[in-house]
Design a protein around this motif. Structure first.
Motif, short mmCIF file in Angstrom:
data_model
loop_
_atom_site.label_atom_id
_atom_site.label_comp_id
_atom_site.label_asym_id
_atom_site.label_seq_id
_atom_site.Cartn_x
_atom_site.Cartn_y
_atom_site.Cartn_z
N UNK A 1 0.50 -10.41 -7.33
CA UNK A 1 0.00 -11.52 -6.52
C UNK A 1 0.71 -11.57 -5.17
N UNK A 2 2.02 -11.34 -5.17
CA UNK A 2 2.78 -11.35 -3.92
C UNK A 2 2.32 -10.22 -3.00
N UNK A 3 2.10 -9.03 -3.56
CA UNK A 3 1.65 -7.89 -2.77
C UNK A 3 0.26 -8.16 -2.20
N UNK A 4 -0.62 -8.74 -3.00
CA UNK A 4 -1.97 -9.06 -2.54
C UNK A 4 -1.91 -10.03 -1.35
N UNK A 5 -1.08 -11.05 -1.45
CA UNK A 5 -0.92 -12.01 -0.34
C UNK A 5 -0.37 -11.31 0.90
N UNK A 6 0.63 -10.45 0.69
CA UNK A 6 1.23 -9.71 1.79
C UNK A 6 0.20 -8.85 2.52
N UNK A 7 -0.75 -8.29 1.76
CA UNK A 7 -1.78 -7.42 2.34
C UNK A 7 -2.98 -8.18 2.88
N UNK A 8 -2.96 -9.51 2.78
CA UNK A 8 -4.01 -10.30 3.42
C UNK A 8 -4.95 -11.05 2.50
N UNK A 9 -4.71 -11.06 1.20
CA UNK A 9 -5.56 -11.86 0.31
C UNK A 9 -5.42 -13.33 0.69
N UNK A 10 -6.55 -14.02 0.73
CA UNK A 10 -6.55 -15.44 1.11
C UNK A 10 -6.29 -16.35 -0.08
#
Length: 134
Positions: free
Chosen positions: A93-102
């Motif tokens: 989840x943290x990586x997804x947010x870091x890569x731009x997941x809203x």
């Protein structure tokens, strides 16, 4: 006018469950589906007009995290991770947010969550609406 949604998940049954859930939301409609990130990028490149992408992480060919690395160059759509490995606070989840997941919503019971609507439906609908209002 309903918001256009693309579902990106390698499990055909999960795409069916998500589509069925979205049919019950009058403010959203499924306009595109893809079995992996590469297929989703191809559809965006070919003019698929979407406002929101519901994206799994674990998929063959191109996973959701790799898709995120390319997606913001191809679309202005909001992207919500919908994955069994993206539980709140997890490294995924943290990586997804870091890569731009809203947004990030966890599938309730694994890769193919037949109970998506009953266990996570309210949270998913709230997240989808919040992303479209932002």
């Amino acid at each position: 006018m309903p918001h256009n949604v693309m579902i990106v998940d390698d499990a055909a049954m999960m795409r069916l469950y998500i589509s069925s859930f979205i049919k019950g939301l009058p403010d959203f409609k499924v306009t595109a589906q893809a079995a992996n990130g590469q297929e989703a990028l191809d559809k965006l490149a070919n003019g698929a007009e979407v406002d929101l992408i519901l994206l799994d992480i674990e998929m063959p060919v191109m996973d959701g995290l790799e898709f995120l690395r390319h997606a913001k160059l191809k679309t202005r759509a909001k992207i919500c991770m919908l994955s069994s490995v993206a539980v709140s606070g997890s490294p995924h989840a943290a990586k997804a947010r870091e890569l731009g997941a809203d947004g990030v919503v966890a599938k309730p019971s694994g890769t193919v969550s037949h109970d998506l609507e009953e266990k996570t439906g309210d949270e998913l609908a709230r997240t989808m609406r919040a992303l479209m209002a932002a």
